[in-house]
Design an enzyme around this catalytic site. Structure first.
Site: not given
Lengths: 450, 188
Positions: A103, A204, A207, A212, A358
């Site tokens: 508006h 982490d 991992h 990786h 990931d």
């Protein structure tokens, strides 16, 4: 109300799988976590001048972050006070007004209603403009140029909220005279719960060698030995930290530039060590040449040393919008900044060699819990618990090595605390004893098993 | 990885008054179909070695949503980008796929590249052709994980000494501000 004590067992390092899936848990998080915590918005360098703005999320709420005439920064809810329409659809820009496309109500950079069509003829001069400005986010503050907002007026100041984490942040935010973000951010979708990447980044180190494996194998250099977790440089390789409000990080000592294995960047960092030592002392100089995987609770994560900086914006219990900037130090040469940007996006950008590894785990960790029987189970974060304790020189609770889950446990301890607390005063009541359930947890677990 | 080259995107532009002749247009079309087939078959190494120029610059800029009145410059290769690769960077990505350790591609996913609206023009330099095309890539893996990406490409193709066309410049214009996928680890 969610029974939080059924979801997190801090002393035993256990979380229910429901934390990654339930709608009910999520709704409570929006109120009690995202409605109360300081949330990352932008860096001051992205909006230097009056009227410069970026749009952002605070949880599921959309906001406009805008530089004011007096140099301060406001965050305004991106929702017209007439019928609720979004008033700014651009990512960034400069605006003296935000005009609703429904508006035509028009709000100034300060959020005040500045003009509206047919004000006299339609409202007979009866509209109280002072009551229909854009809602302002209760608190906006910067820590060393990093801008955060908070919906809860009763929250501690940003500095107190960061607490001991600020002591650590100064290592790279202040050690060389400041850091900034290079944008605009990449934006992408991950179909995962926001806590999966938040916990991954905060703690982490485990991992890296496995998830990786492909990426680090082709990197060559010192990290390549981690591929497939063939080697585990555990002894004195680093440590983990968790601080009062769920912030934390893991650090690989001497790991700066490791993922990029870029001599120019490593040379730059090591050349700064004497100055950082003088300014911040020996411990932080040591951390300065480390590689950090880190989190500012709840949903802001970064890698210092690989220099990616991310926010996980929740979009329901099983989807997030990932925003990714590159972190650089102001003192770097333009050439080195460009090199750092290039390496950061090649590894942790939307097409990054490590990011793509990931993403798979983030999504699967979330969606495997769709099954109600699966969801009845628990997740384990007991790694390294036996070694958690206080350190003579370092604030917070410290885990002995960078491969451990100290920062996970600290993250979920605070998450559970916030989810149970009626308000910030109830949280403050735990300020003295917050470390207790995190220390000596393995002994308790052993006792229970017996 | 070699040092990055953030060279300016080529100033050479397609001369839209000089479209390629039928035979040349056909040659370029076959180049793109072959490229798509190699990607569909996951033969990234062959793509790189047979179709990509050693001096390639492969670029996918981040394009913000900005107001029409916003007069800031369009992104350049000096700005952050999703892809800003030279040959060594692309080769590094292919190396990763060939390690046998990419869990996300085991079992392998499926991708199909559809290339169309191919326009081919001469440029001011005889060895360079300027092209435009549109691409739709569909990706499916892990049973029901599926994504679609639509994008435009502005390429320069260079004829090497043996006469073979090779990809010399590629600017990818993705039609998504928010990438509706977990990653873009694809050779677009």
């Amino acid at each position: 109300m969610v029974k939080v004590n059924e979801l997190v067992d801090v002393a035993n390092g256990i979380q229910s799988k429901r934390v990654f899936w339930d709608q009910e848990v999520y709704e409570q998080e929006l109120e009690r976590v995202f409605g109360r915590c300081w949330l990352f918005l932008t860096h001051e360098s992205q909006i230097p001048d009056f009227g410069d703005f970026v749009t952002a999320y605070m949880g599921e709420d959309k906001v406009i972050v805008v530089r004011q005439k007096d140099g301060s920064i406001k965050a305004l809810l991106n929702s017209c006070t007439h019928r609720g329409n979004q008033v700014c659809h651009a990512d960034s820009g400069n605006a003296k007004a935000f005009t609703c496309n429904y508006h035509g109500w028009s709000f100034g950079a300060d959020g005040a209603l500045a003009a509206l069509p047919m004000e006299q003829s339609a409202y007979y001069g009866q509209l109280d403009r002072s009551k229909v400005g854009l809602r302002e986010v209760a608190k906006v503050a910067s820590y060393r140029g990093f801008v955060f907002g908070c919906f809860d007026p009763a929250a501690p100041s940003l500095e107190d909220y960061l607490g001991d984490m600020a002591w650590y942040l100064d290592t790279w935010m202040d050690g060389t005279g400041g850091a900034e973000l290079v944008g605009p951010p990449m934006k992408s979708i991950l179909r995962c719960n926001w806590k999966v990447p938040a916990e991954n980044f905060i703690g982490d180190g485990y991992h890296v060698g496995w998830t990786h494996a492909a990426a680090i194998k082709i990197l060559g250099g010192p990290l390549a030995g981690l591929a497939g977790n063939a080697e585990f440089p555990l002894d004195d390789a680093g440590l983990q930290v968790t601080t009062r409000h769920g912030h934390g990080f893991g650090v690989i000592l001497d790991g700066v530039g490791l993922i990029h294995d870029d001599p120019a960047y490593r040379e730059y960092a090591y050349a700064n060590v004497p100055a950082v030592t003088e300014k911040l002392g020996e411990w932080r100089a040591k951390l300065y040449t480390g590689h950090w995987n880190a989190g500012i609770f709840p949903n802001c994560s970064y890698l210092y040393g690989t220099n990616t900086f991310k926010v996980w914006n929740p979009r329901g219990p099983n989807e997030i919008e990932v925003w990714t900037w590159t972190l650089v130090e102001k003192a770097m040469s333009p050439e080195l900044k460009a090199e750092v940007v290039k390496q950061a996006i090649h590894t942790f950008g939307t097409a990054g060699t490590l990011e793509s590894d990931d993403g798979e785990n983030m999504e699967t960790c979330t969606w495997s819990n769709r099954g109600p029987q699966t969801r009845k189970g628990v997740m384990n974060s007991q790694m390294g618990q036996i070694n958690d304790g206080e350190h003579p020189d370092l604030p917070g609770v410290i885990g002995k090595n960078f491969i451990g889950e100290t920062s996970y446990r600290g993250f979920y301890r605070f998450w559970a605390e916030l989810m149970q607390a009626q308000d910030w005063d109830a949280v403050r009541a735990n300020d003295v004893a917050w470390k207790e359930p995190l220390i000596g947890g393995a002994v308790k677990a052993a006792g229970r098993a017996a | 990885m070699n040092a990055p080259t953030l060279q300016a995107f080529s100033p050479v532009q397609p001369d839209e008054t000089r479209p390629a002749e039928l035979a040349l247009h056909h040659e370029v079309t076959q180049f793109y179909y072959r490229e798509a087939r190699l990607q569909n078959r996951r033969q990234a190494r062959q793509w790189l070695e047979t179709l990509v120029d050693p001096d390639v610059h492969y670029w996918l800029p981040i394009v913000e949503d900005r107001f029409v009145r916003d007069n800031r410059a369009a992104p350049t290769p000096q700005d952050p980008a999703i892809y800003n690769d030279n040959y060594a960077d692309l080769s590094n990505r292919v190396d990763r796929l060939e390690t046998g350790l990419v869990w996300m591609e085991d079992p392998p996913g499926r991708a199909r590249f559809l290339v169309n609206n191919i326009e081919v023009y001469h440029t001011a330099q005889e060895e360079l052709l300027g092209t435009y095309c549109n691409v739709h890539v569909y990706r499916n893996r892990r049973q029901r994980d599926e994504t679609h990406h639509f994008y435009g490409r502005e390429d320069l193709l260079r004829r090497d000494e043996s006469g073979q066309l090779r990809l010399f410049r590629r600017k990818i214009m993705l039609d998504q501000r928010v990438v509706l996928d977990k990653n873009l680890y694809l050779f677009l």
